[in-house]
Design a protein around this motif. Sequence first.
Motif, short mmCIF file in Angstrom:
data_model
loop_
_atom_site.label_atom_id
_atom_site.label_comp_id
_atom_site.label_asym_id
_atom_site.label_seq_id
_atom_site.Cartn_x
_atom_site.Cartn_y
_atom_site.Cartn_z
N GLN A 79 30.90 19.72 48.43
CA GLN A 79 32.08 19.38 46.96
C GLN A 79 31.15 19.53 45.62
O GLN A 79 29.97 19.75 46.16
CB GLN A 79 32.17 18.04 46.76
N LEU A 80 32.03 19.94 44.77
CA LEU A 80 31.48 20.14 43.48
C LEU A 80 31.18 19.55 42.89
O LEU A 80 31.61 17.86 42.88
CB LEU A 80 32.22 20.73 42.45
N PHE A 166 27.40 22.64 43.23
CA PHE A 166 27.67 21.48 45.10
C PHE A 166 26.91 21.39 44.91
O PHE A 166 26.71 20.89 46.53
CB PHE A 166 27.86 22.80 45.38
N ASP A 167 25.40 21.02 44.09
CA ASP A 167 23.93 20.04 45.34
C ASP A 167 24.03 19.39 43.82
O ASP A 167 22.64 19.73 43.85
CB ASP A 167 22.93 20.86 46.33
N ALA A 168 23.76 17.99 43.67
CA ALA A 168 22.65 17.41 42.24
C ALA A 168 21.81 17.71 42.36
O ALA A 168 20.64 17.49 41.99
CB ALA A 168 23.48 16.03 42.58
N ALA A 169 21.07 17.17 44.17
CA ALA A 169 20.35 17.06 44.44
C ALA A 169 19.28 18.07 44.12
O ALA A 169 17.79 18.52 43.63
CB ALA A 169 19.91 16.58 46.00
N ALA A 170 19.94 19.85 44.30
CA ALA A 170 18.91 21.12 43.91
C ALA A 170 18.56 20.91 41.94
O ALA A 170 17.69 21.24 41.44
CB ALA A 170 20.05 22.06 44.77
N ILE A 186 26.30 27.38 43.91
CA ILE A 186 27.15 27.76 43.05
C ILE A 186 28.54 28.47 43.56
O ILE A 186 28.31 29.28 45.03
CB ILE A 186 26.41 28.13 41.70
N ASP A 187 29.16 28.74 42.84
CA ASP A 187 30.64 29.25 43.08
C ASP A 187 30.33 30.71 42.73
O ASP A 187 30.18 30.60 41.89
CB ASP A 187 32.13 28.20 42.59
N ARG A 188 30.46 31.53 43.69
CA ARG A 188 29.94 32.76 43.08
C ARG A 188 30.97 33.77 42.54
O ARG A 188 31.07 34.62 41.27
CB ARG A 188 29.34 33.71 44.34
#
Length: 256
Positions: A79-80, A166-170, A186-188
């Motif tokens: 999820q975003l 799409f990954d807050a931890a990243a 990310i959304d390419r």
Amino acid sequence: MRDTGPESLLAKYGVEPIADLPGETKKFHLRVLNDVLAAHDRQPRSIGALWATQTWHQHHDGLAGSRPSALRFGDTELQLACKPGCNHCCHSPVGVVGAEAVLVAHVVARTFSAQDRQGLARRMEDRKAALQHGDPQRGYLCPLNVAGNCSVYEFRPFNCRMFHSFDAAACESIREDGQARGGLPIDRVRRQYDKLIVASANVALAALKLDMRLLEFMAALELALAAGDDRCERFAAGEDLFASLPTIAAAAAAPE
């Protein structure tokens, strides 16, 4: 009857669209060009650049809003992660063009209370002092972020809008040590169209004789605020409010 169609706007400003774009991409490019130029023409000259800039930004917002909030990365659907209060990206350096700095300064001057302006000035000075002493920039939250949220969110620069994950931890990993372990999902498609939007805006705003050098946001905002209540008029008249700042990156090129 005066010709006010799209072709007349391009001709009026001597705009040369990006060449060799495929059909639908070319249509999107021309729409951004025309919308940005039309927004400038509909307003008094003193604020035309601000409206053109907001129209540029709105094309991104429309794109981002049209994209799915869940995407597959390998075998996993994510999820975003972007949501109110998540501000890892607000620790990152941001490049802006002059019109964006003038827009934010205009909003600060017109909508912030005296107390809010003083708080912003203090946070900007604290951050600048820390960076001058060699502290890493990612260690400092953007001075415009208050209580976890952007205080000029509707008017934030394009490069702030482009940040998404799409990954807050990243994102947290990037904030803490400058890199995302395993990469940043990310959304390419969104990223590719963002490149087209910024390239299109660069063509349109350059035709309006606006400086499209990329500047460090807080340094540019400091000068725009210091320019006083007639900053918009001075900027529209062609005064280089940012002559003392170095360029941090080249202007946007055509998307690949």
